[in-house]
Each structure stands twice: as structure tokens, then as C-alpha cells.
Design an enzyme around this catalytic site. Structure first.
Site, PDB file in Angstrom:
ATOM      1  N   HIS A  96       7.439 -33.045 104.283  1.00 47.97           N
ATOM      2  CA  HIS A  96       6.725 -33.964 104.442  1.00 47.97           C
ATOM      3  C   HIS A  96       7.331 -35.205 103.878  1.00 47.97           C
ATOM      4  O   HIS A  96       6.673 -36.054 102.789  1.00 47.97           O
ATOM      5  CB  HIS A  96       5.412 -33.851 103.843  1.00 47.97           C
ATOM      6  CG  HIS A  96       4.273 -34.925 104.410  1.00 47.97           C
ATOM      7  ND1 HIS A  96       2.986 -34.820 104.731  1.00 47.97           N
ATOM      8  CD2 HIS A  96       4.462 -35.943 105.276  1.00 47.97           C
ATOM      9  CE1 HIS A  96       2.309 -35.576 105.297  1.00 47.97           C
ATOM     10  NE2 HIS A  96       3.434 -36.484 105.944  1.00 47.97           N
ATOM     11  N   ARG A 132       0.983 -34.764 111.413  1.00 46.94           N
ATOM     12  CA  ARG A 132      -0.080 -33.959 110.749  1.00 46.94           C
ATOM     13  C   ARG A 132      -0.038 -32.530 111.235  1.00 46.94           C
ATOM     14  O   ARG A 132      -0.051 -32.150 112.031  1.00 46.94           O
ATOM     15  CB  ARG A 132      -1.459 -34.523 110.737  1.00 46.94           C
ATOM     16  CG  ARG A 132      -1.850 -35.975 110.012  1.00 46.94           C
ATOM     17  CD  ARG A 132      -1.374 -35.842 108.621  1.00 46.94           C
ATOM     18  NE  ARG A 132      -1.817 -37.146 108.003  1.00 46.94           N
ATOM     19  CZ  ARG A 132      -0.762 -38.082 107.835  1.00 46.94           C
ATOM     20  NH1 ARG A 132       0.570 -37.821 108.347  1.00 46.94           N
ATOM     21  NH2 ARG A 132      -0.983 -39.280 107.412  1.00 46.94           N
ATOM     22  N   GLU A 162      -0.110 -28.396 102.052  1.00 48.41           N
ATOM     23  CA  GLU A 162       0.874 -28.741 101.471  1.00 48.41           C
ATOM     24  C   GLU A 162       0.383 -28.986 100.083  1.00 48.41           C
ATOM     25  O   GLU A 162      -0.480 -29.294  99.663  1.00 48.41           O
ATOM     26  CB  GLU A 162       1.099 -30.403 102.055  1.00 48.41           C
ATOM     27  CG  GLU A 162       1.709 -30.289 103.492  1.00 48.41           C
ATOM     28  CD  GLU A 162       1.771 -31.572 104.131  1.00 48.41           C
ATOM     29  OE1 GLU A 162       1.655 -32.616 103.430  1.00 48.41           O
ATOM     30  OE2 GLU A 162       2.124 -31.927 105.435  1.00 48.41           O
TER      31      GLU A 162
END
Length: 314
Positions: free
Chosen positions: A280, A232, A261
Site C-alpha cells: 500500500h 481498496r 493491512e
């Protein structure tokens, strides 16, 4: 019944499960919606929302703005972006899904190899007509530092051992016997950061772990060492990392996760030197999506039948 599937970036969710079998009105939303007003307007009248990981926070304010919502399905069995207590107060059931445990560790090693062997630069050079302009590093005989030795960290450690690396491990509650059983040496936080040639982060995000890796920890690293984060974004102090990269205090960083994000176009990380950045995609695999969306459909059907599955509670 109206169902909204959020953050379907690849416009692929429809092909991984039998949504039509629900007999519902299903809307797939490919664009991320960050603004609360826009989100509330878009999702008005929906009984069910399927959220992709922590992309879209569900706060007390947002539950207040979504009075028709009865079921929120999150991919994965934990989601720090959902206020479960607020969901309970508003009569919203929250359910999760399983996932493929191998996906993120595999990407971790993709980032490590890309950094150490300069793969992005060499691939770009080939397209530009160049030939062999960097000298890669080695993994065999080097030291891997694994921050967090849970389900994912353990898999990364096993691969490190397969490469012939010395594997170190640290977490705030590390079981030394468990670590040794996985082929990792339990060490202090300082020793891990100061001795590792590659530091890879596999830690659960919480209020306590936010900023787990800051200026102090980065200052402990060798100038030849790399940092990799597929866990994270907020676990690492981004400003401190950008400074360390620009001042050449570490060799480079491989990142798949970010504080915000999707990563904003003007974010300093996009121009930071010696980085490999991915959007991601640690969990973005065929098998993971198959599990996520099939179980999401199962959760919706079970909730409608009055027998909810995989419920998450405050």
C-alpha cells in the site's frame, strides 16, 4: 497537549512538518496497533490523534475508550474507517488533509509495466546470473479497462491513451459524455472485463462496492489479461482472485491494497502465482507526505485556536 501520530511505518513523519512548533508532546508510533485494548491503553491521555488513511479504524467502541480525545486528524479528505457520527457524539472533531493526486496513478503504471514486462522476475534473474528468460507483452494497441473514472481513474486513462491503448471505462454511474471527453469508451461492466487486456480499479469503497469484482467478473476476463488494484482491497473478492490465479484463469495481478493491512505473513496472496505485490505505497511519496503532515499540523494549530480547518462531518 499530547499528540499521537499513528502508523508511522517509515519513522519519517517527524521530518515532513514542524511538529515542534506546536509546543506539544508529540509521539510517533511506527508499529501498527490492531488490538482495541492495546490501542486504548497506548492512546490514553492523548488529546489529538493523527491517523494514516484507513490503517486504524475508529469505531464507536474505540471513541468510547478514548475519553481524552478531542481532535482526530485523518490523512486524506475521506476515511471509511472513521465512524463520524460516533465521533460527533463523543465531542471529537475530525479533520482531513489534501493529497497528491498523481501518486497512486503513477504506481498503477509501475505495477502494470512490472506485470506485462515481467520486471521483478527479470531483475531477480540478473542477480542470479541469468539473462533474458521471459518474453514481455506490449501496451501499444492493447485494451485498458478502467473501473471508476474519477480523479485517479481519469489520470490512469490519460496515460493509457499516451501509450497508444484503447481505453474502456465503466462505473455504476458513469457519465458517458465525460468518459468520451477523457478519451475513454463507456461500456458495460461485462464488456470491460471481457475485452480488456488490463483491468485497473479506481473505485470508492462503500457497502455497495465491497466485492465489486468477484468470481463472475473474473470469469469474464481473458486468460491473458491482468488485474491491477491500487484502490481498496475489499473491492475485489480475494478468495476468488487467488483461485483465478492458481487455476491460471487470468495472467496475473498487481496489488497495492488488501483486506487486512498490513498483510498478514500467512495470507494466501503472499504465495499466489504471477503477482506483483506492494505494501500500500500508492500514496507513499515525498510530496504526499509533505502535504499530509504539514496540513495535519495546520489542523492541530487551528483546532487549538478555535478555528478548525478541513472538518469532516457525518
Amino acid at each position: 497537549m499530547r499528540v499521537a501520530v499513528l502508523d508511522d511505518y517509515q519513522q519519517a513523519a517527524h521530518r515532513f512538518a514542524d511538529w515542534q512548533g506546536l509546543g506539544a508532546d508529540v509521539t510517533f508510533l511506527p508499529e501498527h496497533i490492531a488490538d482495541t485494548d492495546t490501542l486504548a491503553e497506548t492512546l490514553r491521555g492523548h488529546d489529538v490523534i493523527v491517523a494514516m488513511r484507513e490503517r486504524t479504524p475508529f469505531t464507536a467502541e474505540r471513541f468510547e475508550r478514548l475519553p481524552d480525545l478531542r481532535l482526530l486528524v485523518t490523512t486524506g479528505m475521506a476515511n471509511a474507517a472513521i465512524d463520524l457520527a460516533a465521533a460527533h457524539r463523543h465531542g471529537v472533531t475530525v479533520c482531513g488533509t489534501d493529497g497528491a493526486a498523481h501518486a497512486t496513478p503513477e504506481l498503477t503504471w509501475g505495477l502494470i509495466l512490472s506485470l506485462v514486462r515481467h520486471l521483478p522476475a527479470e531483475a531477480a534473474g540478473m542477480r542470479e546470473g541469468r539473462w533474458q528468460h521471459t518474453i514481455g507483452g506490449d501496451l501499444g494497441g492493447r485494451t485498458l479497462g478502467v473501473v471508476g473514472l474519477g480523479r485517479l481513474g481519469a489520470r490512469v486513462a490519460a496515460i493509457g491513451n499516451a501509450f497508444g491503448m484503447r481505453v474502456l471505462a465503466w462505473s455504476s454511474n458513469l457519465d458517458s459524455g465525460h468518459a468520451r471527453g477523457l478519451g475513454a469508451e463507456p461500456v458495460s461492466k461485462h464488456d470491460l472485463f471481457s475485452e480488456a487486456d488490463i483491468v485497473t480499479v479506481h473505485y470508492k469503497l462503500s457497502e455497495r462496492s465491497t466485492g465489486l469484482i468477484g468470481r463472475r467478473e473474473l470469469s469474464w476476463m481473458k486468460p491473458t489479461a491482468y488485474l491491477v488494484n491500487t484502490s481498496r482491497g475489499p473491492l475485489v473478492d480475494t478468495a476468488a482472485l487467488v483461485d483465478a490465479l492458481r487455476e491460471e484463469r487470468i495472467a496475473g495481478a498487481g496489488l497495492d491494497v488488501y483486506d487486512v493491512e498490513p498483510l498478514p505473513a500467512g495470507d494466501p496472496l503472499r504465495t499466489a502465482p504471477r503477482t506483483v505485490l506492494t505494501p500500500h505505497i500508492g500514496y507513499v511519496t515525498e510530496e504526499t507526505y509533505r502535504i499530509f503532515y504539514r496540513q495535519a499540523v495546520e489542523n492541530i494549530a487551528a483546532h487549538r485556536a478555535g478555528t478548525p480547518l478541513r472538518t469532516l462531518t457525518p
